[in-house]
Enzyme design. Structure first.
Site, PDB file in Angstrom:
ATOM      1  N   ALA A  78      43.481 -34.830  11.853  1.00 47.63           N
ATOM      2  CA  ALA A  78      44.507 -35.188  12.854  1.00 47.63           C
ATOM      3  C   ALA A  78      45.698 -35.942  12.295  1.00 47.63           C
ATOM      4  CB  ALA A  78      43.906 -35.965  14.026  1.00 47.63           C
ATOM      5  N   ALA A  79      45.764 -36.140  10.985  1.00 44.68           N
ATOM      6  CA  ALA A  79      46.922 -36.837  10.421  1.00 44.68           C
ATOM      7  C   ALA A  79      48.201 -36.042  10.660  1.00 44.68           C
ATOM      8  CB  ALA A  79      46.715 -37.073   8.934  1.00 44.68           C
ATOM      9  N   GLY A  80      48.170 -34.749  10.357  1.00 43.44           N
ATOM     10  CA  GLY A  80      49.336 -33.910  10.587  1.00 43.44           C
ATOM     11  C   GLY A  80      49.696 -33.790  12.046  1.00 43.44           C
ATOM     12  N   ASP A  81      48.678 -33.757  12.907  1.00 44.47           N
ATOM     13  CA  ASP A  81      48.928 -33.674  14.348  1.00 44.47           C
ATOM     14  C   ASP A  81      49.560 -34.954  14.879  1.00 44.47           C
ATOM     15  OD1 ASP A  81      47.826 -31.133  14.387  1.00 44.47           O
ATOM     16  OD2 ASP A  81      45.815 -31.857  14.873  1.00 44.47           O
TER      17      ASP A  81
END
Length: 324
Positions: A255-258
């Site tokens: 979820a870092a990119g999200d």
């Protein structure tokens, strides 16, 4: 008039497995823990935008199962509007199996489930209220033809379209001039560049900058390419700016990119014009996310970012001159 972030995208139940190291082919490894949480690129980005302070409406599909109830509740608790999240009878909620090794890196396998049943009619219904000033956020975990239709439908209503081309696209069907902002990581950047003939391996610093600029010209949009610890690159006119990453010890990169994309979407919906400052905040939010386990559960609220470490927006905001 308040603006809205409309998210058309995937909703999953994530089964997170913690392992010391990923298994080799034919090898079995034991997980030290398992965690089932709400996720999916669309859902994660909707939650990130909401926690960043935006008004958010989610358009997606869930199965008629316990995981669907879990995901819907997680969205609602984060302030995401779920009136256009449908339930598909006889279909399971999208499911992701996420293996996370000791260093925080992950490998993910997704079964689309109800996400594959999202339709153009769902898009029309959910985006009927979109207007100039609103932002429509898209990813590629739902059918490509639905993504392309949503981009076109949004543009007809004067909304800004942000596409996170993830997972990496296999064809150019979603890569249209209806896109205003394209967000990709380095692997996705290579795939997009190949599909549209923008060239470049996007490996070295100058290669990334050149590929970002070539892609921007081909699609007539702003391109943001993230490179993990190497920071992000974005075209500003005919130059490319580099925004450094925040240095942290990663526990789980899920979820870092999200988080990054959702925070950027919220900033654009607020009308913020300093793109490098917005990307610096998005980087700080993603840095907090990787220090926590899980997907939606790891995404920080705006007040947590105020005290989070971040690079000064001008410390390494290098303007790279590119060829062509």
């Amino acid at each position: 008039m308040p603006t809205t972030v409309f998210v058309v995208g995937s909703l999953n139940a994530d089964q997170l497995l913690e392992v010391l190291a990923f298994p080799a082919p034919g090898e079995t490894v034991l997980a030290s823990d398992v965690l089932i949480t709400a996720g999916g690129k669309g859902g994660n980005q909707a939650v990130a935008a909401a926690r960043a302070g935006a008004a958010v409406v989610m358009i997606g599909a869930l199965g008629d199962d316990a995981h669907g109830l879990l995901v819907r509740r997680a969205l609602t608790e984060s302030g995401v509007g779920t009136g256009w999240v449908g339930t598909v009878d006889g279909t399971h909620t999208g499911t992701a199996v996420v293996a996370v090794e000791a260093g925080g890196e992950n490998r993910i396998i997704v079964a689309s489930g109800a996400n594959a049943r999202l339709t153009g009619q769902d898009v029309e219904s959910g985006l009927a209220g979109a207007a100039p000033g609103d932002l429509v956020l898209l990813q590629l975990e739902t059918p490509v033809e639905v993504v392309a239709y949503a981009a076109r439908f949004a543009k007809e209503r004067g909304a800004t379209v942000l596409l996170n081309a993830a997972p990496a696209p296999a064809d150019s069907g979603c890569l249209t001039t209806d896109i205003d902002v394209l967000v990709v990581n380095q692997v996705e950047m290579r795939a997009v560049a190949r599909l549209i003939g923008a060239g470049g391996d996007a490996d070295g610093r100058e290669d990334v900058a050149a590929t970002v600029l070539a892609t921007s010209r081909a699609l007539d949009c702003v391109v943001v390419c993230t490179t993990g610890a190497g920071g992000a690159y974005v075209n500003v006119g005919d130059r490319v700016a580099h925004i450094p990453a925040v240095r942290v010890t990663a526990v789980d990169t899920t979820a870092a990119g999200d988080t990054y994309t959702g925070y950027l979407a919220a900033a654009l919906a607020r009308g913020e014009t300093d793109l490098t400052a917005s990307l610096t905040t998005a980087s700080a939010a993603a840095a907090v996310t990787v220090t926590r386990r899980g997907a939606m559960a790891s995404i920080p609220y705006a007040h947590e970012i105020d005290a989070a470490p971040r690079p000064h927006p001008y410390t390494d905001n290098t303007q790279l001159t590119t060829k062509g």
